[in-house]
Design an enzyme around this catalytic site. Structure first.
Site, PDB file in Angstrom:
ATOM      1  N   GLN A  12      -2.482  -2.196   4.671  1.00 49.28           N
ATOM      2  CA  GLN A  12      -2.162  -2.998   3.527  1.00 49.28           C
ATOM      3  C   GLN A  12      -2.136  -4.265   4.154  1.00 49.28           C
ATOM      4  O   GLN A  12      -1.636  -4.513   5.692  1.00 49.28           O
ATOM      5  CB  GLN A  12      -1.139  -3.003   3.082  1.00 49.28           C
ATOM      6  CG  GLN A  12       0.827  -3.573   3.448  1.00 49.28           C
ATOM      7  CD  GLN A  12       1.519  -3.134   2.971  1.00 49.28           C
ATOM      8  OE1 GLN A  12       1.387  -3.812   1.766  1.00 49.28           O
ATOM      9  NE2 GLN A  12       2.976  -2.594   3.794  1.00 49.28           N
ATOM     10  N   CYS A  72      -4.820  -7.863  -0.992  1.00 49.73           N
ATOM     11  CA  CYS A  72      -4.517  -6.696  -0.700  1.00 49.73           C
ATOM     12  C   CYS A  72      -5.532  -5.460  -1.324  1.00 49.73           C
ATOM     13  O   CYS A  72      -6.866  -4.810  -0.764  1.00 49.73           O
ATOM     14  CB  CYS A  72      -3.337  -5.998  -1.392  1.00 49.73           C
ATOM     15  SG  CYS A  72      -3.243  -6.217  -3.271  1.00 49.73           S
ATOM     16  N   HIS A  92      -0.481  -3.398  -6.818  1.00 47.20           N
ATOM     17  CA  HIS A  92      -0.333  -3.757  -4.512  1.00 47.20           C
ATOM     18  C   HIS A  92      -1.633  -2.235  -4.865  1.00 47.20           C
ATOM     19  O   HIS A  92      -1.522  -0.945  -4.805  1.00 47.20           O
ATOM     20  CB  HIS A  92       0.792  -3.588  -3.795  1.00 47.20           C
ATOM     21  CG  HIS A  92       0.408  -4.130  -2.858  1.00 47.20           C
ATOM     22  ND1 HIS A  92      -0.057  -4.910  -1.624  1.00 47.20           N
ATOM     23  CD2 HIS A  92       1.303  -2.983  -1.447  1.00 47.20           C
ATOM     24  CE1 HIS A  92      -0.080  -5.003  -0.972  1.00 47.20           C
ATOM     25  NE2 HIS A  92       0.408  -3.924  -0.572  1.00 47.20           N
TER      26      HIS A  92
END
Length: 105
Positions: A78, A12, A66
């Site tokens: 994402q 990510c 994240h």
């Protein structure tokens, strides 16, 4: 997970770093470092291109685990697993782990 090589695999934060580098903007490598490098803003002020941060998505000592890029209209992009996903903010998993938004300085 942990990938940082375009064409081979990105996690990510390396996905976010890669996207921003294409616009000439340098970001740190990890989600936590990217969180630390942004100005934190309320969700109501988030605009396209702001970062969206999450916690508790996996076991680590970092608070932020994240990161994605806000697209506006309640959606963000994402890297998840081996694919890029566009996800709605209203999704349960998102709401359970959402920390907030950050604007690149």
């Amino acid at each position: 997970f942990g990938g940082n090589t375009p064409g081979v695999g990105l996690d990510c934060s390396s996905f976010v770093q890669f996207v921003f580098s294409k616009a000439g903007i340098q970001l740190p490598r990890t989600a936590q470092a990217q969180y630390d490098a942004t100005v934190h803003i309320p969700q109501a002020n988030a605009t396209k291109g702001d970062l969206i941060f999450f916690s508790g998505t996996y076991a680590t000592s970092d608070y932020i685990t994240h990161v994605g890029i806000y697209l506006g209209d309640g959606k963000y992009i994402q890297e998840g697993g081996a694919n890029v996903h566009i996800t709605d903010l209203s999704e349960d998993y998102t709401q359970q782990h959402l920390v907030g938004f950050g604007r690149v300085k």
